[in-house]
Scaffold this active site. Structure first.
Site, PDB file in Angstrom:
ATOM      1  N   GLY A 169       0.837  -1.396   0.004  1.00 47.34           N
ATOM      2  CA  GLY A 169      -0.060  -0.035  -0.149  1.00 47.34           C
ATOM      3  C   GLY A 169       0.887   1.341   0.112  1.00 47.34           C
ATOM      4  N   GLY A 226      -0.398   4.334   0.450  1.00 49.29           N
ATOM      5  CA  GLY A 226      -1.031   5.634   0.852  1.00 49.29           C
ATOM      6  C   GLY A 226      -0.074   6.254   1.628  1.00 49.29           C
ATOM      7  CG  PHE A 227      -1.690   9.856   3.729  1.00 44.58           C
ATOM      8  CD1 PHE A 227      -1.071  11.072   3.667  1.00 44.58           C
ATOM      9  CD2 PHE A 227      -2.870   9.547   3.274  1.00 44.58           C
ATOM     10  CE1 PHE A 227      -1.234  12.041   2.905  1.00 44.58           C
ATOM     11  CE2 PHE A 227      -3.311  10.699   2.470  1.00 44.58           C
ATOM     12  CZ  PHE A 227      -2.785  11.933   2.435  1.00 44.58           C
ATOM     13  N   GLY A 228       0.574   5.892   5.230  1.00 45.23           N
ATOM     14  CA  GLY A 228       1.042   5.111   6.173  1.00 45.23           C
ATOM     15  C   GLY A 228       1.953   4.288   5.298  1.00 45.23           C
ATOM     16  CD  GLU A 275     -14.294  17.397   3.535  1.00 45.66           C
ATOM     17  OE1 GLU A 275     -13.182  18.235   4.328  1.00 45.66           O
ATOM     18  OE2 GLU A 275     -13.924  16.243   3.113  1.00 45.66           O
ATOM     19  CG  ASP A 314      -7.634   4.665   6.933  1.00 44.00           C
ATOM     20  OD1 ASP A 314      -7.011   5.166   7.685  1.00 44.00           O
ATOM     21  OD2 ASP A 314      -8.288   5.182   5.779  1.00 44.00           O
ATOM     22  CB  ALA A 373      -3.753  11.737   5.852  1.00 42.85           C
TER      23      ALA A 373
END
Lengths: 441, 441
Positions: free
Chosen positions: B12, B14-16, B171, B308, B324
């Site tokens: 992954g 993503g941010f992590g 949002e 997540d 995040a």
């Protein structure tokens, strides 16, 4: 209430159609612009979207927004499928629309000279969807090569063929050369993108056949500097999953390439054939409608055909090229004629194209310009190209953003718009990661 | 040559996962980052892509480019389908990959609480493809309404329902409100986009349930100003082509709406279930993996689960939210642990989340912030949000472009990224253009 106003229907929101609509602003008429897209497409920069430099919204402007403040204009999202010249009606896929004057600016579509089956292997570059397909293929090819253990197959994935060496062809091949040589350099661990082979193919004896030969040589030099090979006098006789087959004077040759792009031919939109059939007008070999000098269809002064779809002889008698400035000037001309007629003044009898010149960009700091007596290339031509195209971009917002992207790409070589979609188009070969070309180095 | 180096596989980007990879830079190990996408996605701005404010490439950064200069890191484009914890191998859709330490940062997927059939009518917002679908639906709805002669149907096309009032939900609904009220105002000739109905639905008693109640009220006020209605204590019991059915204390109600967006639930990636099954770890209701305080899987110190997908208790004992900053800090923590172990130092035993606060933006100049003791909203919160998110955007190029788009949108209300694709999703009703709501006015 009944609409007493003269109703002008314009088919197509490209350069021609949009110019016509805008030039009719404030006229005591009703204008309906029909397009199956909700946006105007800035086609001259399409190749930069296809190569991950720009994103689609940066070369498109919502038609409704462009014409928002033009009270007499209505944008109609719909597809014109037929035209009833007797009843003066445009037949839409989902309705119909009566007109008093019709302006057909439907443009061109990709054309494979009777080999439509080639399209699956060699997508053309006319629409936003095309850019997605081409970008997906170019950047996926490097990903697949990175995972491919068989050197021969890796070679195929790292070979790119662009068919057709007009402006689009040299711009595309130049961009692919830059991607391989600069953008992706150092980003992979198994392959060396800079070892990719990029081949530009044309049946003509020189690239950029429509330009002065001096510029062809300039362009060739710039392309060579980007590592792009050119194969001229080479006719494509076959395109398939594995590559292309070329027929050259010295015989046939097979090019194994997994990424092939078609920049070799376009034909008039089907609407051209329809209107020609209905009015007995001639279509030229490219499927363009032979219009009268005033851009109307002989015998049908109420029907104009403008832009790429119109075959209109220029000064030298040969049909004007399919360029944005031609379309724009023809759009304004048609609008002027319509206004004159409504005001009872004689409409101008002949369209004259004011040629400001043509340019093609090859890569970093390299372009060629054919402006009147001046034929030149190099950095100055390139800056001129940049400047002009920035000015022409329809939305001011896009201008700024495109300028930034160009600046960043120029200095960092990076391309922001490389994100691959999960469309199943990316089939990676079965390998055991770790076994790869550069292991042991 | 054999690889003597400790091999860390991160699933992954993503941010992590990206934070973990970067924090391992210069460590004497081999890092392989596996992702089925070739880009890092800046999820916090996904809703702006879905509403035509940004284009996909502006919230994505090519993973290869981000890690280009990290010598010890390899980006592998592939999909992890299984994990062999005995053999320490990640099974890919197209190969396999041995690891010494595994970091699972596979994130979440849309979840419909057992009503997966709702997805076709109410797409969620987790991927770039999702943004395309949602943007297509929102802007197509206005086009279809413009062509729809039946007032009742027109109403349905001009009704938008957002299910779920977390940050994403408010949002999204705020953005749709702005589009209807501002962006499209004056661009149509048959409909008045500003008469659209935008409904934000949540089963909880107040919107933004995870925020302090004061902020819920602030958010509600801002949404009302944008013309967004909120329906709380309203459980969605049915979603179909024509709209949604809500169950409220006072009974059921049917909302006829042609555009419904799902912001109501996500669940752990299937990999969570797989690893839980293989290691006997507990999954929580949201399908997140219950990790030890050091983010490893009990009994498997060589396997970290972060971001997540990890269910990791915070100070108050309840699991940390899927944000995040949590993922980023966990990624760095995992990297630190791996380094410590390799250097023979004791690894940190417990992850502590440093909460910098959370924010949600509602619309022009309106946002809410929950920062430690401070709960506030309005323009200042909005500017703070802008500033922070600009700083966080990974590519500098994107920052500038996003800033420009925001500035233009703020002053012109326009949205550049509205271009609709021809995906057949836009089915216009059969009408005779000309007969329309505002004719005769």
């Amino acid at each position: 209430m009944p609409q007493p106003l003269h109703h002008v229907v314009i088919i197509g929101g490209g350069f021609g159609g949009l110019a016509a609509a805008r030039a009719l602003r404030d006229a005591p008429i009703r204008v309906t612009l029909v397009d199956k897209r909700n946006f105007h497409l800035f086609q001259p920069l399409l190749y930069q979207v296809a190569t991950g430099l720009l994103c689609p919204s940066e070369v498109t402007s919502p038609l409704r927004h462009v014409l928002k403040n033009q009270e007499n204009a209505t944008v109609l999202l719909g597809e014109a499928t037929d035209i009833d010249v007797e009843e003066k009606k445009v037949i839409l896929a989902d309705g119909e629309l009566g007109y008093d004057t019709l302006v057909i600016a439907a443009g061109m579509v990709n054309h494979y000279h009777g080999h439509e089956e080639w399209e699956q292997w060699a997508p053309g570059l006319k629409t936003i969807e095309d850019t997605g397909r081409i970008r997906q293929r170019i950047f996926s090819a490097f990903e697949i090569a990175e995972r491919e253990p068989d050197p021969a197959l890796r070679r195929e994935w790292l070979t790119f063929v662009v068919i057709g060496s007009g402006a689009t062809g040299i711009e595309l091949s130049g961009m692919i050369g830059e991607i391989a040589k600069n953008t992706l350099r150092g980003e992979f661990r198994s392959i060396f993108p800079e070892e990719s082979r990029v081949l530009l193919v044309d049946a003509a004896e020189r690239i950029l056949p429509s330009y002065p030969s001096g510029l062809s040589m300039l362009a060739e030099k710039s392309l060579t500097a980007l590592g792009v090979e050119t194969a001229t006098s080479a006719r494509v006789v076959e395109v398939n999953e594995r590559g292309v087959v070329l027929e050259k004077p010295e015989g046939r040759s097979v090019i194994r390439a997994r990424t092939v792009v078609w920049a070799s031919g376009v034909a008039g939109s089907p609407l051209g054939g329809i209107i020609a059939g209905k009015t007995g007008t001639v279509l030229d070999r490219a499927g363009r409608v032979a219009v009268a000098p005033d851009l109307t269809i002989p015998g049908h002064p109420e029907i104009f055909v403008i832009g790429d779809l119109a075959s209109c002889p220029g000064k030298d008698g040969s049909p004007l090229p399919g360029l944005a400035p031609v379309a724009t000037q023809q759009g304004r001309f048609a609008a002027k004629s319509i206004r004159s007629r409504l005001e009872g003044r004689p409409a101008p009898s002949r369209f004259h194209y004011f040629d400001k010149g043509t340019m093609a960009v090859i890569g970093r700091g390299a372009a060629v310009a054919d402006i009147g007596r001046w034929h030149f290339g190099g950095r100055f031509a390139w800056f001129l190209w940049l400047f002009i195209h920035l000015l022409l971009l329809i939305q001011f917002q896009n201008r700024l953003i495109v300028l930034i992207r160009w600046a960043f790409q120029y200095f960092s070589y990076n391309r922001g718009a490389r994100n691959l979609m999960l469309r199943g188009t990316l089939k990676l070969p079965i390998t055991r990661p770790g076994e790869n070309a550069r292991d042991g180095q």
